[in-house]
Design a protein around this motif. Structure first.
Motif, PDB file in Angstrom:
ATOM      1  N   ASP A 237      69.176  54.315  35.093  1.00 23.97           N
ATOM      2  CA  ASP A 237      67.965  54.469  35.899  1.00 23.97           C
ATOM      3  C   ASP A 237      67.562  55.931  36.069  1.00 23.97           C
ATOM      4  O   ASP A 237      66.413  56.225  36.401  1.00 23.97           O
ATOM      5  CB  ASP A 237      68.174  53.829  37.276  1.00 23.97           C
ATOM      6  N   GLY A 238      68.509  56.831  35.900  1.00 23.39           N
ATOM      7  CA  GLY A 238      68.214  58.242  36.073  1.00 23.39           C
ATOM      8  C   GLY A 238      69.438  59.079  35.793  1.00 23.39           C
ATOM      9  O   GLY A 238      70.457  58.578  35.297  1.00 23.39           O
TER      10      GLY A 238
ATOM     11  N   LEU B 170      68.219  57.777  28.193  1.00 18.90           N
ATOM     12  CA  LEU B 170      68.706  57.118  29.413  1.00 18.90           C
ATOM     13  C   LEU B 170      68.306  55.645  29.408  1.00 18.90           C
ATOM     14  O   LEU B 170      69.114  54.761  29.742  1.00 18.90           O
ATOM     15  CB  LEU B 170      68.145  57.815  30.655  1.00 18.90           C
ATOM     16  N   ARG B 171      67.061  55.361  29.046  1.00 21.01           N
ATOM     17  CA  ARG B 171      66.602  53.970  29.008  1.00 21.01           C
ATOM     18  C   ARG B 171      67.385  53.164  27.979  1.00 21.01           C
ATOM     19  O   ARG B 171      67.745  52.002  28.218  1.00 21.01           O
ATOM     20  CB  ARG B 171      65.106  53.920  28.689  1.00 21.01           C
TER      21      ARG B 171
ATOM     22  N   ASP C  16      59.130  57.454  32.587  1.00 13.49           N
ATOM     23  CA  ASP C  16      58.300  58.571  32.150  1.00 13.49           C
ATOM     24  C   ASP C  16      57.250  58.962  33.180  1.00 13.49           C
ATOM     25  O   ASP C  16      56.773  60.102  33.188  1.00 13.49           O
ATOM     26  CB  ASP C  16      57.602  58.233  30.825  1.00 13.49           C
TER      27      ASP C  16
ATOM     28  N   LYS D 121      64.947  61.179  28.750  1.00 13.95           N
ATOM     29  CA  LYS D 121      64.545  59.962  29.458  1.00 13.95           C
ATOM     30  C   LYS D 121      64.629  58.744  28.543  1.00 13.95           C
ATOM     31  O   LYS D 121      65.081  57.668  28.958  1.00 13.95           O
ATOM     32  CB  LYS D 121      63.123  60.121  30.007  1.00 13.95           C
ATOM     33  N   SER D 122      64.205  58.903  27.304  1.00  6.72           N
ATOM     34  CA  SER D 122      64.284  57.807  26.345  1.00  6.72           C
ATOM     35  C   SER D 122      65.727  57.385  26.114  1.00  6.72           C
ATOM     36  O   SER D 122      66.040  56.184  26.057  1.00  6.72           O
ATOM     37  CB  SER D 122      63.634  58.229  25.025  1.00  6.72           C
TER      38      SER D 122
ATOM     39  N   SER E 112      64.377  60.593  36.772  1.00  8.01           N
ATOM     40  CA  SER E 112      64.299  59.151  36.591  1.00  8.01           C
ATOM     41  C   SER E 112      64.124  58.864  35.116  1.00  8.01           C
ATOM     42  O   SER E 112      63.590  59.687  34.370  1.00  8.01           O
ATOM     43  CB  SER E 112      63.119  58.589  37.387  1.00  8.01           C
ATOM     44  N   SER E 113      64.560  57.696  34.665  1.00  5.83           N
ATOM     45  CA  SER E 113      64.334  57.316  33.274  1.00  5.83           C
ATOM     46  C   SER E 113      62.896  56.874  33.034  1.00  5.83           C
ATOM     47  O   SER E 113      62.476  56.714  31.883  1.00  5.83           O
ATOM     48  CB  SER E 113      65.297  56.193  32.880  1.00  5.83           C
TER      49      SER E 113
END
Length: 410
Positions: A25-26, A19-20, A63, A16-17, A60-61
């Protein structure tokens, strides 16, 4: 020798980190190995078939947004059990996963339906994996967003179906992002590699004890396989090669070759953690007593080149410097020597080699937690093959050989 099973934690938050960081967005996580990397467990049929959709994750990005997983109804209870076990084991550190099954041909029924205590109401239409994917993407408000996908894994028809189903989404290939994430191991992954390498090393050591003229390639392979399987922890890699003499200079599985006193005996082999995907890659080359003197000199040069590379390894060193250390040392004595790389990163199978490769153009700096297969091979067509290879962990102040037991010289 007993080995304790290593429980792998989900790496969802790391992904997720990332991706951000890339403005995504996901993501739709489709391959069995990266599904495992994100969730900490694997889908059975997904792993066996390697077909897109048998299991997948939509994340999703953010958390705070739970990652949604889909698998067949037949496996739903297994996924829920895995998620529950993670929560019990990790507490607040556990990732939040929502399991949403799709319908299959299995026809799972309740006990009341089987006994007639409850009426069976069959659906008019089966809900497929892709149907569930559409629901998850839309429910998570990702249908018009920037989504990561694994183009190195998805087949063309499946990706086209994604594009047609979500025309407003922007799809970005994140295959290399996963390789980058996997190149630096967390503590649980390092423990996994320590265990796998110990098992592989013990198997290779048993092979080294039987190497002598008259022993066949298949006998060496069987010795290794039996040692690994006896642990009950992992299995030999199917590609594992044990060869002698001329067959060592070609890519082949063990055949009918028999060791002679003038041969070089070579193996290049590994083990796999089955549904945990982690894998190893190690090699040795032993020169028999009556071999040509030049073969002994070549072996010494290759071995010393590999030892110099391992000694040089430390955090902050450009990967290309490892290559130059080994390659130039061998080439100094053997000007004809050619080699594209002298090793590679390794993490989850089915591939054994992945970036960073130890080659002349790899400028990435070594980091603590990297696990590299460092190798210095040389193949002589029709004569023999050499490969000197160890699994090496980059530590805070240097490196650690994870496969030290099996001798490089008999």
């Amino acid at each position: 020798m007993k080995y304790e099973k290593v429980v792998i934690k989900p790496k969802e938050r790391r992904i997720k980190s990332m991706l951000r960081e890339r403005g995504l967005d996901g993501a739709i996580v489709s391959s069995p190995e990266n599904f495992h990397y994100v969730t900490g467990f694997a889908g059975h049929q997904h792993t066996v078939s390697r077909q897109p959709g048998f299991a997948l994750a939509v994340m999703s990005s953010d958390d705070k947004t739970a990652t949604q997983l889909t698998t067949m109804d037949y496996e739903e209870l297994t996924f829920e059990k895995r998620v529950r076990e993670q929560k019990e084991r990790l507490g607040e550190e556990a990732s939040e996963f929502v399991v949403r099954p799709y319908d299959t041909w299995v026809g799972v029924k309740t006990w009341d339906e089987i006994t007639g205590a409850a009426k069976t109401v069959d659906k008019q239409s089966m809900e497929s994996s892709f149907d569930m994917l559409k629901k998850m993407v839309r429910d998570m408000d990702l249908a018009h967003k920037k989504l990561g996908v694994e183009l190195a894994y998805l087949n063309v028809p499946y990706f086209r179906q994604l594009q047609e189903t979500f025309p407003e989404a922007e799809f970005v290939d994140i295959s290399s992002m996963f390789v980058l994430a996997r190149s630096v191991k967390a503590e649980d992954e390092i423990q996994m590699f320590r265990t796998l390498c110990r098992i592989a090393d013990e198997g290779f050591y048993q092979v080294s004890r039987m190497v002598r003229p008259g022993v066949r390639e298949r006998e060496m392979a069987d010795c290794f396989r039996q040692s690994v399987i006896a642990t009950g922890f992992c299995v030999p890699s199917s590609w594992s090669m044990f060869s002698t003499g001329p067959s060592g200079a070609r890519l082949t599985l063990p055949e009918d070759g028999t060791i002679e006193s003038t041969h070089v005996v070579k193996y290049d082999a590994g083990v796999n953690a089955e549904f945990d995907f982690y894998t190893t890659d190690t090699s040795r080359a032993w020169v028999m007593k009556d071999a040509a003197p030049e073969l002994f000199r070549l072996k010494d040069r290759l071995y010393e080149g590999q030892r110099r590379m391992i000694a040089a390894a430390r955090p902050g060193l450009p990967v290309c410097e490892l290559f130059r250390t080994a390659y130039e040392y061998v080439k100094e004595q053997y000007p004809c020597y050619r080699r594209g790389h002298c090793g590679h990163s390794i993490s989850l199978g089915p591939a054994t080699a992945e970036e960073p490769y130890i080659n002349a153009s790899a400028e990435r700096l070594l980091e603590p937690g990297m696990v590299l297969a460092m190798e210095v091979p040389c193949y002589i067509r029709g004569v023999n093959g050499f490969n000197i290879e160890d699994m090496v962990l980059i530590t805070e102040d240097g490196s650690e050989v994870l496969t030290p037991k099996t001798p490089h010289y008999l």
